[in-house]
Write an enzyme that holds these catalytic residues in place. Structure first.
Site, PDB file in Angstrom:
ATOM      1  CG  HIS A 154      45.463  47.603  44.004  1.00 38.60           C
ATOM      2  ND1 HIS A 154      45.567  47.564  42.629  1.00 38.60           N
ATOM      3  CD2 HIS A 154      44.781  46.485  44.373  1.00 38.60           C
ATOM      4  CE1 HIS A 154      44.978  46.463  42.180  1.00 38.60           C
ATOM      5  NE2 HIS A 154      44.490  45.798  43.202  1.00 38.60           N
ATOM      6  CB  CYS A 213      48.813  47.138  42.119  1.00 36.00           C
ATOM      7  SG  CYS A 213      48.708  47.735  40.425  1.00 36.00           S
TER       8      CYS A 213
END
Length: 248
Positions: free
Chosen positions: A142, A210
């Site tokens: 991410h 994340c």
């Protein structure tokens, strides 16, 4: 080479992460009422060879690639509905590009260069531990931060490493796009390959943004991974001594 990586995701108040990390099994925690469990599955041979890899980026590469990175960030800002030309964002693409290069500066360094002048012959065969090493990394899934603490212990075999170099190993590998399981193993393998000690233990406790900022959004969740090599894996008393000392 025998290697183990154990991962546990903890919600607040669920278990003792350091204790569970040395149990030799994949532990489970509870997040938002659901059971979660994960075990590292990275290729052992790839990680073992990785400690000798050449740099994949130089300072000159940074200078050459920065304008392209800045342009990419400008595109991202536009895609988010922002105006890259407004006053507050005019210099943001370049700042973001420079920051990302710093966050991933581990690609500019090679472990073997750091260790070559810091390995000493020493008649010492008792455990050496450096704990609570601050760690900052970037999730490769991410591109958001991972941060936490690293605990390292090894049992010397007539050779020791300058203590600050353990922190340098952490810095080099963490300042790359990472998953925590691989990071844990890379640190342990680098020390093993460099020193040929009787054993190495590495435990990482980290928060993944994340999980905190998106997805399950659990503010107090932590991920704990461990890699135990040599006598740290084979001998329960040695492993328990290491885990007890990093908890103290």
């Amino acid at each position: 080479m025998e290697q183990r990586a154990v991962q546990t995701q903890y919600a607040a108040g669920h278990g003792d992460p350091k204790k569970d990390a040395g149990s030799g099994t994949t532990c489970t925690g509870e997040v938002n009422g659901e059971r979660t469990a994960a075990a590292a599955s990275s290729s052992s041979s790839a990680v073992t060879e990785g400690w000798r890899e050449e740099r994949t980026r130089s300072v000159e590469d940074n200078e050459m690639s920065r304008p392209g990175l800045a342009a990419a960030y400008r595109t991202i800002l536009s895609g988010l509905g922002e105006d890259p030309q407004r006053q507050g964002l005019l210099k943001t693409p370049l700042r973001a590009a420079t920051a990302m290069q710093f966050f991933t500066k581990g690609y500019q360094e090679k472990i073997i260069d750091v260790l070559n002048d810091a390995i000493f012959d020493e008649d010492h065969d008792e455990m050496v531990i450096v704990k609570d090493i601050d760690m900052f990394s970037m999730c490769e899934h991410h591109l958001v931060p991972i941060f936490g603490r690293v605990h390292i212990g090894y049992l010397p075999n007539k050779r020791v490493l300058g203590l600050s170099k353990l922190a340098r190993i952490v810095e080099i590998y963490s300042r790359r796009l990472q998953v925590q399981e691989r990071l844990t193993k890379q640190i342990a393998v680098a020390i093993t390959e460099a020193l040929k000690p009787a054993g190495v233990g590495v435990v990482i406790e980290a928060t993944h943004m994340c999980m905190v900022m998106r997805g399950v959004q659990k503010m107090n969740s932590k991920t704990v991974t461990s890699t135990m090599l040599g006598v740290f894996r084979e001998d329960a008393k040695t492993r328990d001594e290491f885990l007890t000392l990093i908890r103290s």
